[in-house]
Design a protein around this motif. Structure first.
Motif, mmCIF file in Angstrom:
data_model
loop_
_atom_site.group_PDB
_atom_site.id
_atom_site.type_symbol
_atom_site.label_atom_id
_atom_site.label_comp_id
_atom_site.label_asym_id
_atom_site.label_seq_id
_atom_site.Cartn_x
_atom_site.Cartn_y
_atom_site.Cartn_z
ATOM 1 N N ARG A 1 0.828 -1.208 0.000
ATOM 2 C CA ARG A 1 0.000 0.000 0.000
ATOM 3 C C ARG A 1 0.861 1.256 0.000
ATOM 4 N N TRP A 2 0.343 2.315 -0.581
ATOM 5 C CA TRP A 2 1.005 3.602 -0.508
ATOM 6 C C TRP A 2 0.912 4.137 0.912
ATOM 7 N N VAL A 3 2.004 4.710 1.370
ATOM 8 C CA VAL A 3 2.048 5.258 2.723
ATOM 9 C C VAL A 3 2.731 6.618 2.684
ATOM 10 N N VAL A 4 2.171 7.586 3.384
ATOM 11 C CA VAL A 4 2.874 8.858 3.573
ATOM 12 C C VAL A 4 2.838 9.208 5.055
ATOM 13 N N GLU A 5 3.727 10.108 5.443
ATOM 14 C CA GLU A 5 3.605 10.717 6.764
ATOM 15 C C GLU A 5 3.368 12.195 6.549
ATOM 16 N N ILE A 6 2.359 12.705 7.235
ATOM 17 C CA ILE A 6 2.071 14.127 7.107
ATOM 18 C C ILE A 6 2.200 14.761 8.483
ATOM 19 N N GLU A 7 2.313 16.074 8.476
ATOM 20 C CA GLU A 7 2.495 16.733 9.770
ATOM 21 C C GLU A 7 1.156 16.874 10.474
ATOM 22 N N ARG A 8 1.121 16.493 11.737
ATOM 23 C CA ARG A 8 -0.093 16.670 12.522
ATOM 24 C C ARG A 8 -0.325 18.135 12.807
ATOM 25 N N LYS A 9 -1.581 18.521 12.778
ATOM 26 C CA LYS A 9 -1.917 19.845 13.273
ATOM 27 C C LYS A 9 -1.840 19.820 14.793
ATOM 28 N N HIS A 10 -2.323 18.735 15.366
ATOM 29 C CA HIS A 10 -2.398 18.653 16.828
ATOM 30 C C HIS A 10 -1.640 17.444 17.313
ATOM 31 N N TRP A 11 -0.577 17.691 18.051
ATOM 32 C CA TRP A 11 0.185 16.551 18.549
ATOM 33 C C TRP A 11 0.390 16.630 20.057
ATOM 34 N N VAL A 12 -0.085 17.722 20.688
ATOM 35 C CA VAL A 12 -0.072 17.801 22.149
ATOM 36 C C VAL A 12 -1.522 17.920 22.605
ATOM 37 N N ALA A 13 -1.963 16.942 23.401
ATOM 38 C CA ALA A 13 -3.382 16.860 23.745
ATOM 39 C C ALA A 13 -3.850 18.091 24.513
ATOM 40 N N THR A 14 -3.040 18.565 25.469
ATOM 41 C CA THR A 14 -3.486 19.698 26.283
ATOM 42 C C THR A 14 -3.720 20.940 25.413
ATOM 43 N N ILE A 15 -2.828 21.148 24.444
ATOM 44 C CA ILE A 15 -3.007 22.308 23.557
ATOM 45 C C ILE A 15 -4.258 22.135 22.706
ATOM 46 N N PHE A 16 -4.430 20.916 22.189
ATOM 47 C CA PHE A 16 -5.624 20.650 21.387
ATOM 48 C C PHE A 16 -6.891 20.900 22.204
ATOM 49 N N LEU A 17 -6.884 20.467 23.474
ATOM 50 C CA LEU A 17 -8.085 20.615 24.303
ATOM 51 C C LEU A 17 -8.407 22.086 24.564
ATOM 52 N N LYS A 18 -7.380 22.889 24.729
ATOM 53 C CA LYS A 18 -7.633 24.325 24.924
ATOM 54 C C LYS A 18 -8.355 24.907 23.716
ATOM 55 N N GLU A 19 -7.867 24.547 22.532
ATOM 56 C CA GLU A 19 -8.531 25.035 21.314
ATOM 57 C C GLU A 19 -9.953 24.504 21.218
ATOM 58 N N LEU A 20 -10.101 23.227 21.577
ATOM 59 C CA LEU A 20 -11.416 22.603 21.467
ATOM 60 C C LEU A 20 -12.415 23.283 22.406
ATOM 61 N N LEU A 21 -11.967 23.614 23.619
ATOM 62 C CA LEU A 21 -12.860 24.280 24.571
ATOM 63 C C LEU A 21 -13.328 25.621 24.010
ATOM 64 N N LYS A 22 -12.415 26.315 23.368
ATOM 65 C CA LYS A 22 -12.780 27.588 22.755
ATOM 66 C C LYS A 22 -13.850 27.354 21.686
ATOM 67 N N LYS A 23 -13.638 26.318 20.879
ATOM 68 C CA LYS A 23 -14.602 26.020 19.818
ATOM 69 C C LYS A 23 -15.961 25.646 20.420
ATOM 70 N N LEU A 24 -15.921 24.826 21.465
ATOM 71 C CA LEU A 24 -17.180 24.389 22.079
ATOM 72 C C LEU A 24 -17.943 25.568 22.677
ATOM 73 N N SER A 25 -17.212 26.590 23.116
ATOM 74 C CA SER A 25 -17.893 27.753 23.695
ATOM 75 C C SER A 25 -18.671 28.508 22.618
ATOM 76 N N GLN A 26 -18.440 28.151 21.344
ATOM 77 C CA GLN A 26 -19.232 28.724 20.247
ATOM 78 C C GLN A 26 -20.381 27.803 19.858
ATOM 79 N N THR A 27 -20.123 26.495 19.939
ATOM 80 C CA THR A 27 -21.050 25.571 19.290
ATOM 81 C C THR A 27 -21.969 24.827 20.259
ATOM 82 N N GLU A 28 -21.646 24.801 21.548
ATOM 83 C CA GLU A 28 -22.492 24.060 22.489
ATOM 84 C C GLU A 28 -23.811 24.794 22.730
#
Lengths: 462, 462
Positions: free
Chosen positions: B388-415
């Motif tokens: 199979r073809w395989v590539v590695e791409i750069e993650r946008k989010h690779w630290v969970a705590t940082i991702f969660l901070k962004e997610l909380l901000k997003k949820l404060s718009q959408t919840e």
């Protein structure tokens, strides 16, 4: 496409042995055959086999395969003893060694030619074969009858192409396309270009059955391989059995890439561009990329060491995975003088300190008892998840780099003497700045590491 | 074992309604039945159902289930309309609401009793049932005939035991043991102690078929559940269908623990010991343990918010897993006043920056084309692995705590509005020292978090 034709003519010029070369080879091999026949005291027939006999060999190939055919009434023991005796006698005064395929034989060097003297039974048909190599004379006869002069050159092109994309050879470890298969492919498709066009469209479990000996479905069911090439002289054999799914797929991808952008690079390779220091830095600082380095072991032939290094890498990967570090990729390198390097790409260098242990089903009372007794004081649990007992216990090793340092120390006690000494002399996990400095300083490392980091099929850049 | 007998007597004393209480309930329910009958204008029969009718209810249970039986010639529509009319009329002047099981019904409160008025068809046998609740009168009749007075107390013990180990109830979300099953278990095994002893030995797909209506193998094949209790009044129904594998297993484990060390804790629970600050610190500093906190939403009933909080946790777990963070466990907590907390146990807080993307098989040409076109400039690759073809791409989010901070901000718009406002007011990923300070300060959080971190079946500590 006139362009491909011109390109192929250019390639052929480089890879086809000159008339002089061919004449030289013919004279040499005829003499050699005579010598073997005499040494065999009239008991054996002698046959030139391999690509030289078929006229499909490449310029600079100096391989001569001589088959010594014994009558079928020779016992296995006599056959082996006499085969070795003849081999040794032929090489008297030259460099030789005992080699093994299904049975032992002698190979050595005479006047710059690599000569194999392979004993074989002279059989009347492939049904009655007694040893695996007995088929070879039949392959020879079949191809000599079928391949046209023009097609012999087409075989040369295909062989060079496969060499260029690192997918040629019958050895098990390369899992590539054997020489006999290249000849059959040209026979089947007619010429190089048609073969490449067909390869680009290959499906999984592609069946090639030149003599139409088997129904396709039957062949698929019987052989179940990525590529099935039914041997024209023995319908019970898939001569492409050694080809792995991955090499099969790489050949297809290379064929497609060639048709899209034909170039001589596919035949002779191309020096890949290395990454700039800045690009390399970005890779090296990735979470999870770990480089270990140790000194090249003294008094060790490079061939031997490459094998040891590869085994060592696999051993370390196993140890990492036993500790639940996910290894995405790994590879090894040595300059064959000073440095040995193994690189690992982990999903993550750090694991959660707690490791989850999933135990037996609650309904299994004796196993549950034992599990609960064993895990008296877990970090967390015991609790029941999906009907099973679960605990979390503290990991001994949760940082890969620290674990690897300990492991290297351990290996310096347990590895073979040459490696153990090398590890004691110098070994360690390289910190990022050190890796980068080494990258900028050592040209050979730079090339290998670039290609590893790019992790790209080379023909993708031609 | 005289000790268990004494212990059970002590428990029964606490959980059996007093004679006075029973008399009160009888008088009340008789009056209520009369009222319903009158409201039904002679068209319906009225029946007391549930554990009160069977005399197996617990002290302090104030649940009264009244079945209103309609003739079979009522259309579904008439039946529903008339059922609701009667319900509403009965509750005139009291608190009530419309509830839904298979069809709508009215429930409310009168004089401290929780009353359900459930319309049902009066059928002559369970074969002709028209709605799911039609079976209930038959259950009633069956148990009234079979259960002895002594056994009614044994049912009470079993029910309290299951409550104590958090495995009682017919609601789908708890996936626990329904009341009717407790009654059938006592009928089957005779008394509480025999039941517990049998439960401790239960195997997967245990079959209990009091009236011997089905062959065991047939029952297993038909129902395929962890516990199969064939309804004595309807052999086509497994009345333990709601019980999940996990709750089934927990009940078994609790039974074993009780037999090993009988104690009233199994019936009434026991306050668990909290972790010391030092112990908690060790947990909190684990790689991968993440606590997010936000303000309690204004003007939100706690019942509603618990549901919202749980859904929010599941949503966040999904988002984490989509980003390839492995979530081992998660849970939520609120003090119902100021704080809402969600905790996640990740295998690792950091991922390798590169994410591997496994593409199509090389043999699939159109998909390969698309994949290669899409990944023009990957971090690494394209290469071929396992065909199979395989590539590695750069993650946008690779630290969970940082991702969660962004997610909380997003949820404060959408919840939903109340949550969105609460998130905007205050929300964030708590740093380790903050978690520890909160742990030491807030007693309720301390208790919940201790129990979460210990992650242990509570009955394992009785």
């Amino acid at each position: 496409m006139i362009k491909i034709k011109q390109l192929l003519a250019k390639v052929l010029e480089k890879i086809k042995p000159s008339k002089k070369e061919i004449l030289e080879e013919e004279i040499f091999s005829r003499k050699l055959i005579e010598k073997v026949r005499k040494t065999g005291r009239g008991q054996v027939e002698v046959l030139l086999a391999g690509s030289l006999a078929r006229g499909t060999h490449l310029k600079g190939d100096r391989d001569i395969d001589i088959f010594v055919l014994f009558p079928e009434d020779y016992s296995r023991k006599e056959f082996e003893r006499e085969g070795l005796r003849i081999g040794k006698a032929v090489f008297r005064g030259h460099k030789w060694e005992k080699a093994y395929s299904e049975h032992p034989y002698i190979r050595g060097e005479i006047s710059g030619f690599k000569v194999d003297i392979v004993p074989s039974y002279k059989i009347t048909g492939t049904e009655s074969k007694k040893s695996a190599v007995d088929r070879s004379p039949f392959h020879n006869a079949y191809l000599q009858k079928k391949l046209s002069e023009k097609q012999k050159d087409e075989v040369r092109l295909l062989r060079q192409f496969l060499k260029g994309v690192k997918a040629y050879g019958a050895e098990l470890k390369t899992s590539s396309v054997p020489g006999y298969v290249t000849e059959l492919l040209i026979l089947n498709y007619g010429d190089f270009e048609s073969t490449i066009k067909a390869v680009a469209k290959w499906e999984k479990e592609e069946v090639i059955d030149i003599e139409k000996q088997l129904a396709e479905d039957y062949a698929r069911k019987t052989f179940g391989a990525p590529l099935i090439v039914v041997d024209p002289v023995d319908k019970n054999r898939n001569v492409a059995a050694a080809l792995s799914l991955n090499q099969f797929s790489r050949v297809i991808a290379a064929a497609r890439a060639f048709l899209k952008k034909p170039s001589t690079n596919f035949f002779f390779g191309k020096k890949a561009k290395t990454l700039t220091a800045a690009q390399a830095k970005k890779f090296i600082e990735k979470e999870g990329l770990i480089v270990i380095e140790f000194s090249y072991p003294a008094k060790t032939v490079s061939d031997v060491f490459w094998g040891q290094l590869k085994r060592m890498r696999k051993k370390i990967v196993n140890e990492l995975e036993r500790k639940e570090f996910a290894v995405l990729r790994s590879s090894e390198w040595t300059d064959e003088k000073m440095h040995a390097v193994i690189v690992f790409d982990l999903k993550s260098n750090k694991l959660e300190r707690a490791a989850k242990r999933v135990g037996p089903e609650v309904t299994n009372e004796p196993h549950s008892e034992r599990f609960l007794k064993f895990h008296k004081n877990p970090l967390s649990g015991p609790r029941i998840e999906h009907g099973r007992w679960v605990v979390e216990i503290e990991r001994k090793h949760w940082v890969a780099t620290i674990f690897l340092k300990e492991l290297l120390k351990k290996l310096s006690q347990t590895e073979k003497a040459n490696i153990a000494r090398a590890l004691k002399k110098r070994s360690g996990v390289m910190a990022d700045p050190k890796v980068l400095a080494f990258y900028n300083k050592n040209k050979a490392f730079k090339e290998w590491f670039s290609s590893y980091l790019k992790g790209k099929e080379e023909f993708g850049e031609y």
